[in-house]
Design an enzyme around this catalytic site. Sequence first.
Site, mmCIF file in Angstrom:
data_model
loop_
_atom_site.group_PDB
_atom_site.id
_atom_site.type_symbol
_atom_site.label_atom_id
_atom_site.label_comp_id
_atom_site.label_asym_id
_atom_site.label_seq_id
_atom_site.Cartn_x
_atom_site.Cartn_y
_atom_site.Cartn_z
ATOM 1 N N LYS A 280 -10.798 -5.863 -7.696
ATOM 2 C CA LYS A 280 -9.529 -5.869 -6.960
ATOM 3 C C LYS A 280 -8.446 -5.184 -7.789
ATOM 4 O O LYS A 280 -7.629 -4.446 -7.268
ATOM 5 C CB LYS A 280 -9.128 -7.317 -6.631
ATOM 6 C CG LYS A 280 -7.840 -7.430 -5.816
ATOM 7 C CD LYS A 280 -8.005 -6.933 -4.401
ATOM 8 C CE LYS A 280 -6.704 -6.900 -3.634
ATOM 9 N NZ LYS A 280 -6.751 -5.974 -2.489
ATOM 10 N N TRP B 219 2.986 -19.215 -5.097
ATOM 11 C CA TRP B 219 2.820 -17.761 -5.265
ATOM 12 C C TRP B 219 4.246 -17.250 -5.346
ATOM 13 O O TRP B 219 4.976 -17.250 -4.360
ATOM 14 C CB TRP B 219 2.056 -17.225 -4.053
ATOM 15 C CG TRP B 219 2.085 -15.739 -3.865
ATOM 16 C CD1 TRP B 219 2.948 -15.036 -3.083
ATOM 17 C CD2 TRP B 219 1.200 -14.776 -4.442
ATOM 18 N NE1 TRP B 219 2.651 -13.693 -3.145
ATOM 19 C CE2 TRP B 219 1.583 -13.508 -3.964
ATOM 20 C CE3 TRP B 219 0.115 -14.854 -5.311
ATOM 21 C CZ2 TRP B 219 0.932 -12.332 -4.317
ATOM 22 C CZ3 TRP B 219 -0.536 -13.683 -5.661
ATOM 23 C CH2 TRP B 219 -0.129 -12.459 -5.165
HETATM 24 O O1 M6R Z 1 -3.109 -3.102 -7.329
HETATM 25 P P1 M6R Z 1 -2.920 -1.653 -7.040
HETATM 26 O O2 M6R Z 1 -2.183 -1.372 -5.785
HETATM 27 O O3 M6R Z 1 -2.304 -0.911 -8.213
HETATM 28 O O4 M6R Z 1 -4.377 -1.069 -6.862
HETATM 29 C C1 M6R Z 1 -4.581 0.306 -6.722
HETATM 30 C C2 M6R Z 1 -5.968 0.599 -6.234
HETATM 31 O O5 M6R Z 1 -6.915 0.130 -7.149
HETATM 32 C C3 M6R Z 1 -6.240 -0.037 -4.865
HETATM 33 O O6 M6R Z 1 -5.294 0.386 -3.934
HETATM 34 C C4 M6R Z 1 -7.636 0.350 -4.357
HETATM 35 O O7 M6R Z 1 -7.689 1.721 -4.117
HETATM 36 C C5 M6R Z 1 -7.952 -0.467 -3.102
HETATM 37 N N1 M6R Z 1 -9.042 -1.364 -3.368
HETATM 38 C C6 M6R Z 1 -8.353 0.350 -1.950
HETATM 39 O O8 M6R Z 1 -8.617 -0.421 -0.829
#
Ligand code: M6R
Length: 609
Positions: free
Chosen positions: A604, A74
């Site tokens: 995700k 990673w």
């Molecule tokens: O990968 P990212 O940080 O850009 O993702 C942003 C959001 O999709 C992410 O933080 C989402 O709100 C989470 N699943 C919340 O727990």
Amino acid sequence: MCGIVGYIGEQEACQILVDGLKKLEYRGYDSAGVALLNENGIDVRKSVGKLKALECALENCVPRGHLGIGHTRWATHGRPSDENAHPHSDCTGKLTVVHNGIIENYMALKERLVSEGHEFKSETDTEVAAHLVESYYNGDLAEAVRKAARDMEGSFALVIIATDEPDKIVAARRHSPLVIGLGKGENYLASDVAAFLKHTRKVLFADDDTLAVITRDGVTLTDLNGNVVEKAAQTIEWDAAMAERGGYEHFMLKEIHEQPRALRETMRGRLAPDKDFIELPGINLTEDEIKKIDRIIMIACGTAYHASMAGKYAIEQLCRIPVEIDVASELRYRDPIVDDRTLGIVISQSGETLDTVVGLREVKEKGAKIVAITNVVGSMAARESDGVLYTYAGPEIAVASTKAYTTQLMVLYLIAMYFAQVRGTISPQRAAELRQALWDLPQLAEVILNDYQSVIAAADRYYCFNGFLYMARGINLASALEGALKIKEISYMHAEGYAAGEMKHGPIAMIDPTFVTVAVTVQSKTYDKMLGNIREVKARAGEVIAIAYNGDTGIKDYADRVIYIPQTEEIFSPALVAIPLQLMAYFVAHNRGPAIDQPRNLAKTVTVE
Ligand code: M6R
């Protein structure tokens, strides 16, 4: 987080290593490789991509050997590529290593080794370890690794094999996981037991700063000075799925518990108790450029957006630079005012969220410099930004973001303090207090995670209520929104986060005995106002859980339940407040029964606009 496997015994090692790596796939990786020792030397095979790619590379000519090591990488230093994939070798090709962790002082070590004539083939910190061991090797591999480990700062689980000592694997660890599996006439090692559980359940967990010499017939443990260390073997009862989750029922709970480690990793090399300054080499901005900044625009989605809310408070307070925050999907439609004195800060765990990347491009095109805060080396956000500050949270597997959030906060705090240092906006004494408080944060997170019975008890009472309202003021408004988001996404309950001052402008109408309000009361300036808000909720027969600082006994007279957390500086409090709120969401969802790690309708990473 990288995965490590090793085998020594009667059997052909290659398939055992590949099978072990498959069991570690859940840790996330971008490349993989194996090294087998046989009479011809060490046969190294590696390739970027998934294990399938490695298996294809092995297909027509399987490397032979009864001793071998393997790795899934990673990326932390250097993009994902064949060259950067592990294993790595020294100049002679007689020593080969795999490594998990971050060697903080690798640049200094590399300079020393290059000046001694060592030639490097990759951009990784790991290759430094191979050459360092080579520089000390004098026919005693264990002693050379001990010396190298003493030189290395940071975290490592290092496993090394040598053609001149074909009867052993040597491993050393500090802060990164490494477990040894004990078989009959054969032994294993791995980042976690999942890798070898089908072969043995008898294990030795090596402590920090321990070196292990593993042969077919036994394991010797010493400290880094060569003193023998006694360690009793344990028997693992977990099933394979449980082992992947480190014994936790869900990845989300495991990741919540990983936060002290993730915070420490994210601080490493940037903040140290013996240094009176912060270092942020990845930011790629000169002091003059930092002094010129007259506006910051932060771009993020979801949980990362909540981190930006807290970041805005911290930067404005410490550096007096105006900060605008934008939900990335809205940014480009408002035609933001940007010029070459604007700094764009992009926050994204994955670095691949399309709205965030599109926002990044918008602000960059208008002339701003961009710094990305991301967890994934080589991600789009990292590639397209002028500077990158990684959160070293390790892969986050649960859809609900936890350790990514608190490590994003950590990087934002570091930026705020770094800019304040460069621009001279806080006194040296205040800077020292803040550095100490930030340094203490992981340990305070540990305190919360050592005992959260009060959170479980609250979740048991409120999981069947009609809804949750989270209210806070100031920097912890971010916590209120994040707490509500966590509940919504994994338990599918109605939840809202609100600035407590807004209660009377609408949300208070929802309060009834089936609605629970979580009130964050850790801010000194607005403490009395929060008590007023709590009273208003109680007067309407709503129940209240307060998140309060240890020692605040008075709050018990106002709230139905209190969840205590240790005290810290106000601007850092969101990183601690987040933890009971994450746990609350987890245990509420656990009681209600949905699939916690993979909630319905969510991905995700959101790679569509
Ligand atoms: O990968 P990212 O940080 O850009 O993702 C942003 C959001 O999709 C992410 O933080 C989402 O709100 C989470 N699943 C919340 O727990």
